[in-house]
Design an enzyme around this catalytic site. Structure first.
Site, PDB file in Angstrom:
ATOM      1  N   TYR A 270       1.248  -1.398  -0.421  1.00 45.61           N
ATOM      2  CA  TYR A 270       0.207   0.217  -0.053  1.00 45.61           C
ATOM      3  C   TYR A 270       0.687   1.324   0.020  1.00 45.61           C
ATOM      4  CZ  TYR A 270      -3.817   2.351   2.425  1.00 45.61           C
ATOM      5  OH  TYR A 270      -4.663   3.636   2.527  1.00 45.61           O
ATOM      6  N   SER A 271       1.410   1.963  -1.187  1.00 45.07           N
ATOM      7  CA  SER A 271       1.386   3.505  -1.734  1.00 45.07           C
ATOM      8  C   SER A 271       3.615   2.807  -1.249  1.00 45.07           C
ATOM      9  CB  SER A 271       1.318   3.774  -0.305  1.00 45.07           C
ATOM     10  OG  SER A 271       1.962   5.495  -0.202  1.00 45.07           O
ATOM     11  N   LEU A 272       4.208   3.522  -1.009  1.00 46.37           N
ATOM     12  CA  LEU A 272       5.470   2.979  -0.366  1.00 46.37           C
ATOM     13  C   LEU A 272       5.952   1.579   0.131  1.00 46.37           C
ATOM     14  CD1 LEU A 272       7.981   3.681   0.404  1.00 46.37           C
ATOM     15  CD2 LEU A 272       8.245   3.962   2.205  1.00 46.37           C
TER      16      LEU A 272
END
Length: 402
Positions: free
Chosen positions: A230-232
């Site tokens: 998720y994201s990074l």
């Protein structure tokens, strides 16, 4: 997609908080009245108003719990947890020793833990062995039958928390018959706040102990484990998958090939050159000036300096160079879903680079668009559309019917 604020960062974080309404993590009316009371770009009023809303909603949840209203209590406490996380978000001047950061983080954790006790499905708080310590986690189970089920192992991002895992993936997964094993790794949530563990680019050193734990659990089908980033986390799990081959699928939300570009892309060339040459005596004052005029830059530099254990803003920018798939992407062999957000303000174009680099994996790239309300980073505000894409693909990959 502007949402209630002109300030890009305020708009995005408000959309993020509101998007969790899909899974009882927000109420639209509460979002609107809270945002209405916040002064545009004023981080102090952001903190004050979100905290006030969180406290009010927590009181509702506690009153409902005391009166035996289990569902009402659970829903209010989930909302309070999300609002406390949101209230803490911009407190980044001295986050490592700010008592308010610790206080709000603890309240976000505690309200979520209280809500989890009221879930209809089992949730187990974990301490996962990691080096000479442990990582906090949750195991969300479909039921208490003990039947081995396909399981998603969740890695969050640059600013996420363990409690956010329920809204980001677990609620959607449980509805479809998947367990979820979520954890705070170094640089994230309570691992950063309480244990002072900072990010590391070699995420296989983090993911492999988590997979060790996963395969030890009888409720987890060791042949059907998916890594979700998720994201990074989209970089972190891809990096891990280059070395950890016990996984059967990989989901990148969104794909990240080179995290450094999220910083380098907003820096003037001369400033980037000073940073590269370690001329921090001139680079850091200029970076400080940039933080004075941009909420997003201010937050990103302050949060990263803390979460990555950097000594200065310039040092942070240099540290991000290690977060790249260069030279290792061809080691990834698991079937991979690469999510792409049309208007990603941080990492635009990188999912396509990830697909090109994964030469030894069966890849699927899906771009979700502005016109369908899913064009923001991680498809914030469009959780149903994002989860439909992820789990339809995962069902097909695992030959699962849900």
């Amino acid at each position: 997609m502007k949402f209630l604020f002109d300030d890009e960062s305020f708009s995005f974080e408000t959309l993020r908080a509101a998007g969790f309404a899909n899974y009882a993590g927000a109420d639209l009316g509460e979002i609107i009245v809270t945002a209405r009371a916040i002064t545009e770009g004023d981080e102090q009023s952001w903190h004050r108003e979100w905290k006030a809303t969180a406290e009010r909603v927590q009181a509702i949840g506690e009153a409902s719990r005391s009166a035996g209203h289990r569902v009402s209590a659970r829903e209010a406490l989930l909302r309070a947890s999300n609002y406390y996380r949101t209230a803490e978000f911009f407190l980044r001047e001295h986050p490592a020793d700010d008592p308010e950061v610790a206080h709000l983080s603890r309240l976000s954790h505690d309200t979520f833990a209280a809500a989890a006790e009221l879930f209809d499905t089992p949730v187990e708080a974990l301490e996962i062995p990691y080096q000479d310590t442990t990582l906090p986690g949750y195991l969300y189970l479909v039921d208490d039958s003990g039947v081995p089920r396909p399981t998603v192992v969740y890695t969050s991002g640059y600013d996420s928390t363990l409690e956010e895992s329920y809204f980001a993936i677990a609620a959607a997964a449980l509805r479809r018959g998947y367990n979820v094993l979520a954890f705070d790794g170094p640089g994230q949530g309570s691992a950063l706040r309480n244990q002072k563990l900072v990010f590391r680019p070699d995420w296989e050193a983090v993911a492999s102990p988590v997979i060790d734990y996963a395969v030890s659990r009888p409720e987890i089908d060791s042949e059907r484990i998916a890594l979700f980033g998720y994201s990074l986390g989209g970089y972190l799990v891809a990096r891990a998958a280059a070395f950890e081959h016990r996984i059967a699928a990989l989901i990148l939300d969104d794909g990240i090939h080179d995290f450094h570009r999220a910083f380098a892309g907003v820096l003037p060339p001369a400033l980037a050159a000073w940073i590269d040459k370690k001329q921090d005596d001139v680079a850091d004052p200029v970076l400080g000036m940039l933080t004075a005029v941009s909420t997003q830059v201010r937050w990103a530099l302050r949060n990263g300096t803390w979460a990555m254990g950097a000594s200065s803003f310039a040092d942070l920018v240099r540290k991000t160079r290690d977060y790249t798939l260069d030279g290792i992407a061809d080691r990834i062999t698991a079937p991979t879903l690469i999510m792409d957000a049309e208007n990603d303000q941080f990492l635009k174009g990188q999912p396509h680079e990830v697909q090109k680099a994964l030469t030894n994996a069966d890849t699927t790239l899906v771009t979700l668009t502005e016109n369908e309300g899913a064009g923001e980073h991680c498809h914030m505000g469009a959780m149903s559309r994002a989860h439909q894409t992820m789990f339809d693909w995962l069902d097909s990959t695992f030959n699962q019917t849900t």
